[in-house]
Design a protein around this motif. Structure first.
Motif, PDB file in Angstrom:
ATOM      1  N   ILE A 266       1.680   6.874  -3.145  1.00 21.55           N
ATOM      2  CA  ILE A 266       0.559   6.527  -2.268  1.00 21.55           C
ATOM      3  C   ILE A 266      -0.357   7.734  -2.107  1.00 21.55           C
ATOM      4  O   ILE A 266       0.073   8.818  -1.739  1.00 21.55           O
ATOM      5  CB  ILE A 266       1.065   6.014  -0.907  1.00 21.55           C
ATOM      6  N   LYS A 267      -1.651   7.514  -2.383  1.00 21.08           N
ATOM      7  CA  LYS A 267      -2.625   8.599  -2.347  1.00 21.08           C
ATOM      8  C   LYS A 267      -3.153   8.787  -0.929  1.00 21.08           C
ATOM      9  O   LYS A 267      -3.175   7.864  -0.130  1.00 21.08           O
ATOM     10  CB  LYS A 267      -3.812   8.283  -3.260  1.00 21.08           C
TER      11      LYS A 267
ATOM     12  N   THR B 239      -8.642   6.464  -1.945  1.00 24.46           N
ATOM     13  CA  THR B 239      -7.896   5.214  -1.931  1.00 24.46           C
ATOM     14  C   THR B 239      -8.845   4.055  -2.237  1.00 24.46           C
ATOM     15  O   THR B 239     -10.068   4.200  -2.145  1.00 24.46           O
ATOM     16  CB  THR B 239      -7.243   4.981  -0.556  1.00 24.46           C
TER      17      THR B 239
ATOM     18  N   GLU C 137      -8.314  -0.467   6.554  1.00 26.01           N
ATOM     19  CA  GLU C 137      -7.963  -0.934   5.205  1.00 26.01           C
ATOM     20  C   GLU C 137      -8.106  -2.450   5.081  1.00 26.01           C
ATOM     21  O   GLU C 137      -8.668  -2.955   4.102  1.00 26.01           O
ATOM     22  CB  GLU C 137      -6.522  -0.508   4.923  1.00 26.01           C
TER      23      GLU C 137
END
Length: 140
Positions: free
Chosen positions: A16-17, A21, A116
């Motif tokens: 996971i960055k 993103t 998100e």
């Protein structure tokens, strides 16, 4: 119980960055298409915000629902394994977010948050960007 092995889950979480993103890229593309130019991860601003427009004192923070505990969001779940660790970690993220936002506002920045889950809806992104553009037009 997690359907993945401990090693597989660990590998998955390492992938996971924290920068660039998918939600960030969606928001940046929309801002750019509307003619806004911005800086990403400006080290001169506390918290190195995802997107900043210093000319208008605007910060756009794109937050992951899981990592920043988006209230009443289906993506903001607590893992069933190692619950104590994750609860503590996410609580610390939320506290750091609050402190960072206060520092940014003390510097005179208007902080906009985009979650998100909101980035997944073109309609919501359009509304958020319009709100940012309206704020900027008042600042000119």
């Amino acid at each position: 119980m997690d359907h993945l092995t401990k090693e597989a889950r660990s590998k998955n979480m390492r992938q996971i960055k924290s920068k660039d993103t998918s939600p960030e890229l969606i928001v940046r593309k929309e801002l750019f298409s509307k003619g806004l130019r911005y800086r990403i991860h400006n080290k001169k601003i506390p918290g190195k915000p995802d997107i900043s427009i210093s000319k208008y004192k605007v910060i756009i923070d794109v937050k992951g629902c899981f990592w920043h505990k988006h209230q009443d969001c289906k993506y903001s779940t607590t893992p069933k394994s190692n619950t104590e660790y994750w609860s503590k970690k996410i609580r610390a993220n939320v506290e750091r977010d609050k402190k960072t936002k206060v520092l940014q506002e003390e510097m005179g920045y208007k902080v906009f948050e985009i979650w998100e889950c909101e980035a997944k809806s073109g309609e919501i992104i359009d509304q958020k960007v319009t709100k940012i553009l309206n704020f900027i037009s008042k600042e000119k």
